[in-house]
Scaffold this motif. Structure first.
Motif, PDB file in Angstrom:
ATOM      1  N   TRP A  55     -65.993  33.925  33.980  1.00 31.42           N
ATOM      2  CA  TRP A  55     -64.997  33.682  32.584  1.00 31.42           C
ATOM      3  C   TRP A  55     -64.575  32.451  32.271  1.00 31.42           C
ATOM      4  O   TRP A  55     -64.538  32.037  30.906  1.00 31.42           O
ATOM      5  CB  TRP A  55     -63.758  34.612  32.879  1.00 31.42           C
ATOM      6  N   LEU A  56     -64.132  31.688  33.222  1.00 32.09           N
ATOM      7  CA  LEU A  56     -63.837  30.129  32.840  1.00 32.09           C
ATOM      8  C   LEU A  56     -64.792  29.411  32.279  1.00 32.09           C
ATOM      9  O   LEU A  56     -64.623  28.574  31.105  1.00 32.09           O
ATOM     10  CB  LEU A  56     -63.429  29.252  34.221  1.00 32.09           C
ATOM     11  N   GLU A  57     -66.106  29.790  32.406  1.00 33.98           N
ATOM     12  CA  GLU A  57     -67.267  29.049  31.632  1.00 33.98           C
ATOM     13  C   GLU A  57     -67.322  29.570  30.132  1.00 33.98           C
ATOM     14  O   GLU A  57     -67.383  28.836  29.173  1.00 33.98           O
ATOM     15  CB  GLU A  57     -68.456  29.061  32.241  1.00 33.98           C
ATOM     16  N   THR A  58     -67.239  30.864  30.205  1.00 35.81           N
ATOM     17  CA  THR A  58     -67.451  31.612  28.877  1.00 35.81           C
ATOM     18  C   THR A  58     -66.162  31.048  27.991  1.00 35.81           C
ATOM     19  O   THR A  58     -66.160  31.068  26.668  1.00 35.81           O
ATOM     20  CB  THR A  58     -67.099  33.127  29.182  1.00 35.81           C
ATOM     21  N   LYS A  59     -65.022  30.967  28.456  1.00 36.13           N
ATOM     22  CA  LYS A  59     -63.732  30.705  27.747  1.00 36.13           C
ATOM     23  C   LYS A  59     -63.652  29.282  27.257  1.00 36.13           C
ATOM     24  O   LYS A  59     -63.516  28.805  26.051  1.00 36.13           O
ATOM     25  CB  LYS A  59     -62.559  30.814  28.680  1.00 36.13           C
ATOM     26  N   LYS A  60     -64.318  28.293  27.969  1.00 29.40           N
ATOM     27  CA  LYS A  60     -64.751  27.006  27.335  1.00 29.40           C
ATOM     28  C   LYS A  60     -65.572  26.901  26.472  1.00 29.40           C
ATOM     29  O   LYS A  60     -65.522  26.133  25.513  1.00 29.40           O
ATOM     30  CB  LYS A  60     -65.354  25.976  28.902  1.00 29.40           C
ATOM     31  N   GLU A  61     -66.484  27.850  26.417  1.00 26.66           N
ATOM     32  CA  GLU A  61     -67.700  27.874  25.436  1.00 26.66           C
ATOM     33  C   GLU A  61     -67.085  28.396  24.086  1.00 26.66           C
ATOM     34  O   GLU A  61     -67.342  27.872  22.898  1.00 26.66           O
ATOM     35  CB  GLU A  61     -68.842  28.393  25.653  1.00 26.66           C
ATOM     36  N   TRP A  62     -66.377  29.427  24.285  1.00 22.75           N
ATOM     37  CA  TRP A  62     -65.601  30.021  23.222  1.00 22.75           C
ATOM     38  C   TRP A  62     -64.738  29.267  22.567  1.00 22.75           C
ATOM     39  O   TRP A  62     -64.500  29.285  21.266  1.00 22.75           O
ATOM     40  CB  TRP A  62     -64.869  31.594  23.771  1.00 22.75           C
ATOM     41  N   LEU A  63     -63.690  28.385  23.155  1.00 23.42           N
ATOM     42  CA  LEU A  63     -63.004  27.587  22.539  1.00 23.42           C
ATOM     43  C   LEU A  63     -63.514  26.411  21.867  1.00 23.42           C
ATOM     44  O   LEU A  63     -63.073  26.076  21.160  1.00 23.42           O
ATOM     45  CB  LEU A  63     -61.956  27.163  23.510  1.00 23.42           C
ATOM     46  N   ALA A  64     -64.794  26.040  22.476  1.00 20.86           N
ATOM     47  CA  ALA A  64     -65.471  24.867  21.844  1.00 20.86           C
ATOM     48  C   ALA A  64     -66.046  25.297  20.511  1.00 20.86           C
ATOM     49  O   ALA A  64     -65.839  24.786  19.518  1.00 20.86           O
ATOM     50  CB  ALA A  64     -66.421  24.500  22.826  1.00 20.86           C
ATOM     51  N   LEU A  65     -66.419  26.570  20.564  1.00 25.02           N
ATOM     52  CA  LEU A  65     -67.133  27.347  19.060  1.00 25.02           C
ATOM     53  C   LEU A  65     -66.037  27.284  18.282  1.00 25.02           C
ATOM     54  O   LEU A  65     -66.116  27.214  17.005  1.00 25.02           O
ATOM     55  CB  LEU A  65     -67.835  28.632  19.529  1.00 25.02           C
ATOM     56  N   MET A  66     -64.475  27.518  18.551  1.00 25.01           N
ATOM     57  CA  MET A  66     -63.628  27.857  17.654  1.00 25.01           C
ATOM     58  C   MET A  66     -63.088  26.347  17.252  1.00 25.01           C
ATOM     59  O   MET A  66     -62.405  26.262  16.108  1.00 25.01           O
ATOM     60  CB  MET A  66     -62.600  28.617  18.369  1.00 25.01           C
ATOM     61  N   GLY A  67     -63.396  25.250  17.634  1.00 28.94           N
ATOM     62  CA  GLY A  67     -63.032  24.075  17.243  1.00 28.94           C
ATOM     63  C   GLY A  67     -61.804  23.690  17.555  1.00 28.94           C
ATOM     64  O   GLY A  67     -60.936  23.200  17.197  1.00 28.94           O
TER      65      GLY A  67
END
Length: 67
Positions: A55-67
């Motif tokens: 989840w921590l890795e997914t959250k990091k990618e998710w937040l990067a996509l959101m800018g």
């Protein structure tokens, strides 16, 4: 799918709630699923699933996509 609490795999309930609960917390400051006083068992479960490495890795990618 493994249905153990200590498992690193996610259940359908985990997946259904992790984005909802995380979004409420991060964007609106609403701690609906992590309120230890009002919902100690739910908070323990939510803390467990949101501290998993996957989840921590997914959250990091998710937040990067959101800018």
């Amino acid at each position: 799918m493994v249905l153990g609490f200590a498992s690193q795999e996610f259940t359908f309930a985990d997946v259904a709630h992790i984005m909802y609960g995380s979004s409420l917390s991060m964007f609106f400051g609403i701690e609906l699923l992590s309120d230890k006083e009002k919902r100690p068992n739910v908070a323990r479960w939510f803390d467990d699933i949101t501290s998993r490495q996957s989840w921590l890795e997914t959250k990091k990618e998710w937040l990067a996509l959101m800018g």
